[in-house]
Design an enzyme around this catalytic site. Structure first.
Site, short mmCIF file in Angstrom:
data_model
loop_
_atom_site.label_atom_id
_atom_site.label_comp_id
_atom_site.label_asym_id
_atom_site.label_seq_id
_atom_site.Cartn_x
_atom_site.Cartn_y
_atom_site.Cartn_z
N HIS A 113 0.81 -1.23 0.00
CA HIS A 113 0.00 0.00 0.00
C HIS A 113 0.85 1.28 0.00
O HIS A 113 0.47 2.28 0.60
CB HIS A 113 -0.99 -0.02 1.18
CG HIS A 113 -0.34 -0.05 2.53
ND1 HIS A 113 -0.89 -0.70 3.61
CD2 HIS A 113 0.81 0.49 2.99
CE1 HIS A 113 -0.12 -0.54 4.66
NE2 HIS A 113 0.93 0.17 4.32
N HIS A 140 -1.39 4.63 9.83
CA HIS A 140 -0.02 5.11 10.02
C HIS A 140 -0.04 6.39 10.84
O HIS A 140 0.36 7.45 10.37
CB HIS A 140 0.65 5.34 8.67
CG HIS A 140 0.72 4.11 7.79
ND1 HIS A 140 -0.38 3.60 7.14
CD2 HIS A 140 1.75 3.30 7.48
CE1 HIS A 140 -0.02 2.52 6.45
NE2 HIS A 140 1.27 2.31 6.64
N HIS A 147 10.16 -4.08 3.53
CA HIS A 147 10.60 -2.68 3.48
C HIS A 147 10.99 -2.17 4.84
O HIS A 147 10.48 -2.61 5.86
CB HIS A 147 9.58 -1.76 2.81
CG HIS A 147 8.22 -1.61 3.45
ND1 HIS A 147 7.35 -2.65 3.69
CD2 HIS A 147 7.55 -0.50 3.85
CE1 HIS A 147 6.22 -2.19 4.19
NE2 HIS A 147 6.32 -0.88 4.32
N GLU A 197 4.31 -5.43 8.56
CA GLU A 197 2.95 -5.24 8.03
C GLU A 197 2.40 -6.54 7.43
O GLU A 197 1.18 -6.72 7.33
CB GLU A 197 2.93 -4.13 6.96
CG GLU A 197 3.11 -2.73 7.53
CD GLU A 197 3.03 -1.64 6.48
OE1 GLU A 197 2.89 -0.47 6.86
OE2 GLU A 197 3.13 -1.93 5.26
C1 DHB Z 1 5.93 3.73 2.58
C2 DHB Z 1 4.97 3.83 3.58
C3 DHB Z 1 4.20 2.73 3.90
O1 DHB Z 1 3.21 2.80 4.84
C4 DHB Z 1 4.41 1.51 3.30
O2 DHB Z 1 3.68 0.47 3.71
C5 DHB Z 1 5.38 1.41 2.31
C6 DHB Z 1 6.13 2.52 1.95
C7 DHB Z 1 6.74 4.93 2.19
O3 DHB Z 1 6.61 5.96 2.85
O4 DHB Z 1 7.48 4.84 1.21
FE FE Z 2 2.49 0.94 5.44
#
Ligand code: DHB
Ligand code: FE
Length: 284
Positions: free
Chosen positions: A12, A59, A197, A244
């Site tokens: 997302h 978030h 990530h 996540e």
């Molecule tokens: C980013 C933010 C998110 O919540 C995520 O799941 C993936 C990437 C970002 O800020 O790049």
């Molecule tokens: Fe996220």
């Protein structure tokens, strides 16, 4: 009775929403991301459910550090689009399904999962980016999402976070709840966030393709085994925000116990500084 027909899994990344909203989706960088969702948009048009139960994480937009529910079920008739600092995304407000949401809350809480009931909650990119990816931008003359959505927010931001095992078992309880709702509704459960990530610190930008591929394989074929993975493994191998991914186990737990049909699988790096993963599984 209501039944769960399929589950959808997708990252997302907020930059995806920004690319769509700022008219950049035709750029070669973004084309590579959006190409993975062409199939999915047609699939959703062909398989529009009556309700989407959308598992995502907030978030720090609806919930600050002042109040952190582990699992929050949106029971309202409508959810506003959150302002994440640049104004709300120009997408339709989300219509809920209060009757089904209240029924799921009743059933799942009686099954010993402590849900927080939320009657007012702005929804952020965690929920709107998956809707945009799967539905495209609704036309101005019919500015609405294709069906009602029950937002289900999971805390994966502030430790302690729920285990994959608890998320998987919660998914099973959600299935039982849906299947005891006395109306012939077709329901999809979506799990969002991930894949690997890390957004901050020395490891920012971490991508672990092997981990992501193994996660997708196991999610499809051996979810009960995957559910035993300790949360620290996600953080070590998939990065701090890789956690996540436990939300995908909620959607997978809501599927039948038989092996699902893999309607679509997609993986791409990069989008922003993260990996994008996407699966569509149909109940057989
Ligand atoms: C980013 C933010 C998110 O919540 C995520 O799941 C993936 C990437 C970002 O800020 O790049
Ligand atoms: Fe996220």
């Amino acid at each position: 009775m209501a039944r769960i027909t399929a589950s959808v899994y997708t990252s997302h990344v907020p930059a995806i929403g920004a690319a769509l909203d700022l008219g950049k989706s035709g750029e070669p960088y973004w084309q590579k991301v959006f190409s993975g969702y062409e199939f999915s948009k047609q699939w959703l048009r062909d398989n529009t459910p009556d309700v989407i139960f959308l598992v995502y994480n907030d978030h720090a937009n609806a919930f600050s550090l002042e109040l952190i529910p582990t699992f929050a079920i949106g029971c309202a008739a409508e959810f506003a689009i959150a302002d994440e600092g640049w104004g709300p995304r120009p997408v339709p407000a989300v219509k809920g399904h209060p009757e089904l949401a209240a029924h799921i809350a009743q059933s799942v809480i009686q099954d010993d999962f402590d849900l927080t009931i939320v009657n007012k909650m702005p929804v952020d990119h965690g929920l709107t980016v998956p809707l945009s990816l799967m539905c495209g931008q609704p036309p101005a003359d019919k500015f609405e999402w294709p069906c009602p959505v029950i937002p289900f927010a999971v805390n994966v931001v502030q430790y302690p976070v729920p285990s994959g095992r608890r998320c998987y078992n919660l998914g099973r309880a959600i299935r039982k709840a849906v299947e005891s709702f006395d109306a012939p509704l077709k329901v999809q459960v979506w799990g969002t966030g991930g894949m690997s990530h890390q957004l901050q610190g020395p490891r920012a930008g971490l991508i672990n393709r092997e981990f992501d591929a193994a996660f997708l394989d196991q999610l499809i074929a051996a979810p009960a085994v995957l559910a035993q993975k300790p949360h620290i493994d996600y953080v070590r191998e998939a990065g701090s925000e890789g956690i996540e991914l436990v939300m995908w186990l909620i959607a997978r737990g809501a599927m039948n116990d038989t092996l699902p049909r893999v309607a679509h699988r997609f993986y791409h790096v990069p989008a922003s500084n993260t990996a994008v993963g996407h699966l569509i599984l149909e109940n057989t």
